[in-house]
Design an enzyme around this catalytic site. Structure first.
Site, PDB file in Angstrom:
ATOM      1  N   ARG A  83      18.260  -2.566 -33.933  1.00 39.06           N
ATOM      2  CA  ARG A  83      16.810  -2.390 -34.075  1.00 39.06           C
ATOM      3  C   ARG A  83      16.230  -1.993 -32.716  1.00 39.06           C
ATOM      4  O   ARG A  83      16.351  -2.738 -31.748  1.00 39.06           O
ATOM      5  CB  ARG A  83      16.171  -3.700 -34.553  1.00 39.06           C
ATOM      6  CG  ARG A  83      14.656  -3.685 -34.616  1.00 39.06           C
ATOM      7  CD  ARG A  83      14.120  -5.008 -35.197  1.00 39.06           C
ATOM      8  NE  ARG A  83      12.670  -4.986 -35.297  1.00 39.06           N
ATOM      9  CZ  ARG A  83      11.848  -5.625 -34.449  1.00 39.06           C
ATOM     10  NH1 ARG A  83      12.317  -6.342 -33.458  1.00 39.06           N
ATOM     11  NH2 ARG A  83      10.543  -5.545 -34.605  1.00 39.06           N
ATOM     12  N   HIS A 125       5.995  -0.735 -30.896  1.00 41.20           N
ATOM     13  CA  HIS A 125       6.236  -2.045 -30.284  1.00 41.20           C
ATOM     14  C   HIS A 125       5.331  -2.128 -29.047  1.00 41.20           C
ATOM     15  O   HIS A 125       5.804  -2.180 -27.913  1.00 41.20           O
ATOM     16  CB  HIS A 125       7.716  -2.210 -29.947  1.00 41.20           C
ATOM     17  CG  HIS A 125       8.162  -3.641 -29.771  1.00 41.20           C
ATOM     18  ND1 HIS A 125       9.185  -4.213 -30.499  1.00 41.20           N
ATOM     19  CD2 HIS A 125       7.733  -4.618 -28.926  1.00 41.20           C
ATOM     20  CE1 HIS A 125       9.358  -5.474 -30.121  1.00 41.20           C
ATOM     21  NE2 HIS A 125       8.486  -5.742 -29.157  1.00 41.20           N
ATOM     22  N   GLU A 170       4.828  -7.048 -34.702  1.00 38.32           N
ATOM     23  CA  GLU A 170       3.909  -8.114 -34.324  1.00 38.32           C
ATOM     24  C   GLU A 170       2.493  -7.623 -34.022  1.00 38.32           C
ATOM     25  O   GLU A 170       2.012  -7.717 -32.885  1.00 38.32           O
ATOM     26  CB  GLU A 170       4.455  -8.874 -33.115  1.00 38.32           C
ATOM     27  CG  GLU A 170       5.836  -9.446 -33.341  1.00 38.32           C
ATOM     28  CD  GLU A 170       6.258 -10.410 -32.236  1.00 38.32           C
ATOM     29  OE1 GLU A 170       5.608 -10.444 -31.181  1.00 38.32           O
ATOM     30  OE2 GLU A 170       7.225 -11.156 -32.448  1.00 38.32           O
ATOM     31  N   ASN A 293       9.752 -12.386 -37.297  1.00 42.13           N
ATOM     32  CA  ASN A 293      10.193 -12.816 -35.970  1.00 42.13           C
ATOM     33  C   ASN A 293       9.897 -14.297 -35.826  1.00 42.13           C
ATOM     34  O   ASN A 293       8.764 -14.726 -36.030  1.00 42.13           O
ATOM     35  CB  ASN A 293       9.459 -12.053 -34.864  1.00 42.13           C
ATOM     36  CG  ASN A 293       9.866 -10.590 -34.796  1.00 42.13           C
ATOM     37  OD1 ASN A 293      10.774 -10.167 -35.511  1.00 42.13           O
ATOM     38  ND2 ASN A 293       9.213  -9.847 -33.938  1.00 42.13           N
ATOM     39  N   TYR A 295      10.589 -17.702 -33.200  1.00 39.86           N
ATOM     40  CA  TYR A 295      11.124 -18.296 -31.971  1.00 39.86           C
ATOM     41  C   TYR A 295      10.943 -19.808 -31.945  1.00 39.86           C
ATOM     42  O   TYR A 295      11.845 -20.541 -31.567  1.00 39.86           O
ATOM     43  CB  TYR A 295      10.454 -17.675 -30.735  1.00 39.86           C
ATOM     44  CG  TYR A 295      10.873 -16.250 -30.509  1.00 39.86           C
ATOM     45  CD1 TYR A 295      11.968 -15.954 -29.724  1.00 39.86           C
ATOM     46  CD2 TYR A 295      10.195 -15.190 -31.127  1.00 39.86           C
ATOM     47  CE1 TYR A 295      12.385 -14.650 -29.524  1.00 39.86           C
ATOM     48  CE2 TYR A 295      10.600 -13.879 -30.934  1.00 39.86           C
ATOM     49  CZ  TYR A 295      11.695 -13.612 -30.133  1.00 39.86           C
ATOM     50  OH  TYR A 295      12.106 -12.313 -29.953  1.00 39.86           O
ATOM     51  N   GLU A 370      13.743 -10.715 -35.311  1.00 35.46           N
ATOM     52  CA  GLU A 370      13.914 -11.242 -33.953  1.00 35.46           C
ATOM     53  C   GLU A 370      14.079 -12.742 -34.004  1.00 35.46           C
ATOM     54  O   GLU A 370      13.351 -13.436 -34.719  1.00 35.46           O
ATOM     55  CB  GLU A 370      12.700 -10.949 -33.049  1.00 35.46           C
ATOM     56  CG  GLU A 370      12.580  -9.530 -32.577  1.00 35.46           C
ATOM     57  CD  GLU A 370      11.347  -9.325 -31.694  1.00 35.46           C
ATOM     58  OE1 GLU A 370      10.922 -10.268 -30.980  1.00 35.46           O
ATOM     59  OE2 GLU A 370      10.810  -8.208 -31.727  1.00 35.46           O
TER      60      GLU A 370
HETATM   61  C1  GBH Z   1       8.422 -11.095 -29.273  1.00 36.88           C
HETATM   62  O1  GBH Z   1       7.160 -11.614 -29.085  1.00 36.88           O
HETATM   63  C2  GBH Z   1       8.379  -9.626 -28.962  1.00 36.88           C
HETATM   64  O2  GBH Z   1       8.471  -8.846 -30.138  1.00 36.88           O
HETATM   65  C3  GBH Z   1       9.402  -9.187 -27.963  1.00 36.88           C
HETATM   66  O3  GBH Z   1       9.073  -7.919 -27.489  1.00 36.88           O
HETATM   67  C4  GBH Z   1       9.499 -10.218 -26.877  1.00 36.88           C
HETATM   68  O4  GBH Z   1      10.315  -9.799 -25.810  1.00 36.88           O
HETATM   69  C5  GBH Z   1      10.046 -11.466 -27.491  1.00 36.88           C
HETATM   70  O5  GBH Z   1       9.321 -11.871 -28.596  1.00 36.88           O
HETATM   71  C6  GBH Z   1      10.129 -12.633 -26.513  1.00 36.88           C
HETATM   72  O6  GBH Z   1       8.863 -12.994 -26.072  1.00 36.88           O
HETATM   73  O7  GBH Z   1       0.482 -17.715 -28.284  1.00 36.88           O
HETATM   74  O8  GBH Z   1       0.550 -19.851 -27.220  1.00 36.88           O
HETATM   75  O9  GBH Z   1       0.626 -19.769 -29.603  1.00 36.88           O
HETATM   76  C7  GBH Z   1       7.009 -12.977 -29.347  1.00 36.88           C
HETATM   77  C8  GBH Z   1       5.560 -13.342 -29.101  1.00 36.88           C
HETATM   78  C9  GBH Z   1       5.699 -15.677 -28.636  1.00 36.88           C
HETATM   79  C10 GBH Z   1       3.797 -14.735 -29.715  1.00 36.88           C
HETATM   80  C11 GBH Z   1       5.232 -17.048 -28.992  1.00 36.88           C
HETATM   81  C12 GBH Z   1       3.350 -16.101 -30.065  1.00 36.88           C
HETATM   82  C13 GBH Z   1       3.358 -18.386 -29.464  1.00 36.88           C
HETATM   83  C14 GBH Z   1       2.737 -19.042 -28.289  1.00 36.88           C
HETATM   84  N1  GBH Z   1       5.231 -14.670 -29.558  1.00 36.88           N
HETATM   85  N2  GBH Z   1       3.814 -17.057 -29.097  1.00 36.88           N
HETATM   86  S1  GBH Z   1       0.975 -19.088 -28.370  1.00 36.88           S
END
Ligand code: GBH
Length: 469
Positions: A83, A125, A170, A293, A295, A370
């Protein structure tokens, strides 16, 4: 139990795609080569104080010059799919096709296919051409049309070879980190503008899906990737954040229009006059798969008006919040362990999220586009990167995806973020998410232990065995 539904079979379904993901600005470099024009991330990263250590994507991992080496690595990892995203301002720097820019992606696609790897393309992106930002960016309705035009032109060139088309990555980040919190490009802090941006991103998505379907191979899949905030905490706080972070995109894209509670919660900010008659039908262009995505989860509660409000990533919430209409919500840092981003590690959230999406939208197949973690990796004297915490993170999250699949969720693939260490947006090069380590001084790539582990896991999976627990 009778063995009928897909939920009864153990493990991942046939055709499940194992992959890894990247994004153009984070890896390509070559910011001023072969006719590429600047994007909002070039402007933002060159503005002092916006990105940690003044880092920019000018060189990044130099993928633009190391494309073949990187494709060979992808093949060696045994990935089914890769991707990546296309830099809009590289292929359409001035509204006309830049042949050198298009050739780069065309060769990348051909090389992937030669190795039997399915190209999963993201059109956007986060790197809007600066020229379009100068005309208002995503707060301007015209940007949605321009995006559909870009999608159609790229669709004509690559449409016979791309496996899955993803319109946006996103859009929450584009709209709310870019136009409300201002921590991402273009760095604006306009709550009403951010809601307009969200709507125009939705519109861009719908118009692009429609445009693509007209020009690309009928067997291609169409999708969009959302970053769902997997929320826990007080019901009312969860509902509010869910509206402005998740349902603001998901509901109109899946044909349900904007949620009534969202319109109410944001009424003091905007009257939503930017939504024109017919827009909701355009946004609801059918998709074949929804990119997810994930995390970490986000813990919220009603704000008592006294304690400091924190983001899930540990940042204090100041005046410029990405969560428009959520002034009485507090973001609580849930207990660790944490990654190097300060994001809590919680694999159960992955399973819960996939099951919730499946329950709410049973007819929409899902794909984890992701998932991954940043840790402070270093190359040892013997040339190894011992990133056992990343291995544990990936192993636990893949197991969570598997539990969701076994409980009936229709999940079509899993993409690790990221193939390579890369430019981590506002954090510059300080955070490493890669399976493969990058020495930014030399560009040298070194497989971390997690890369070896992921290769072995994929290979074992293909023989039908389970993730080692
Ligand atoms: C992704 O974003 C992206 O697609 C990628 O490009 C990036 O490198 C990767 O993740 C790692 O960051 O806003 O305080 O509630 C993830 C973005 C991260 C947005 C967690 C929401 C939650 C914290 N997300 N975030 S908060």
């Amino acid at each position: 139990m009778a063995s009928s539904g897909k939920g009864d079979s153990m493990g991942f379904p046939e055709g499940f795609l194992w992959g890894a993901a990247t994004a153009a600005y984070q890896i390509e470099g070559a910011a001023q080569e072969d006719g590429r024009a600047p994007s909002i991330w070039d402007t933002f990263s060159r503005t002092p104080g916006k990105v940690l250590n003044g880092d920019t994507g000018d060189v990044a991992t130099d993928h633009y010059h190391r494309r073949q080496e990187d494709v060979a690595m992808i093949a060696e990892l045994g990935l089914d799919a890769y991707r990546f995203s296309i830099s809009w301002s590289r292929v359409l720097p001035d509204g006309k096709i830049n042949q050198k820019g298009v050739d780069f992606y065309s060769r990348l696609v051909d090389e992937l296919l030669e190795h039997g790897i399915a190209p999963v393309v993201t059109l956007y992106h986060w790197d809007l051409p600066q020229a379009l930002e100068d005309e208002g960016g995503w707060t301007a309705r015209g940007t949605a049309r321009r995006f559909a035009d870009y999608a159609e032109r790229i669709g004509r060139v690559l449409g016979d070879r791309v496996h899955t088309w993803t319109t946006l990555n996103e859009p929450w980040c584009s709209a709310f980190l870019g136009y409300a919190a201002g921590v991402h490009a273009p760095g604006r802090t306009e709550p009403a503008g951010a809601l307009a941006a969200a709507h125009h991103l939705n519109l861009a998505h719908g118009l692009a899906v429609r445009a693509l379907r007209g020009v690309v191979s009928p067997s291609a899949r169409h999708s969009v990737t959302l970053n769902f905030h997997h929320l826990r905490g007080d019901a009312e706080a969860v509902r509010k954040v869910d509206a402005v972070a998740n349902r603001v995109f998901l509901d109109p894209m899946l044909g349900k229009g904007y949620p009534a509670d969202l319109l109410e919660d944001t009424a003091a900010v905007t009257d939503w006059g930017f939504v024109h008659d017919g827009d909701l039908d355009l946004i609801a262009a059918p998709i074949d798969v929804l990119g997810v995505n994930y995390y970490s989860p986000t813990l919220v509660r009603r704000w008592d008006g006294v304690s400091p409000r924190e983001h899930a990533d540990g940042h204090r919430q100041g005046a410029a919040s990405p969560f428009v209409g959520c002034d009485d919500v507090e973001f609580v840092l849930q207990p660790g362990p944490y990654t190097a981003m300060n994001w809590p590690i919680d694999a159960n959230g992955m399973e819960e999220l996939l099951l919730r999406l499946h329950r709410d939208h049973p007819d929409t197949p899902l794909m984890v586009t992701e998932n991954g973690a940043a840790f402070d990796d270093a190359v040892d004297g013997d040339g190894r990167v011992r990133d056992e915490r990343r291995i544990a993170y990936l192993r636990d999250h893949i197991a969570a995806v598997e539990r969701a699949v076994e409980a009936g969720a229709d999940v079509r693939g899993y993409f690790a973020w990221s193939l390579l260490d890369n430019f981590e947006w506002a954090y510059g090069y300080s955070k490493r998410f890669g399976l493969v380590h990058v020495d930014y001084a030399t560009g040298e790539r070194t497989w971390k232990d997690s890369a070896h582990w992921y290769r072995d896991t994929i290979a074992a999976r293909r023989r039908g065995s389970r993730v080692p627990r």
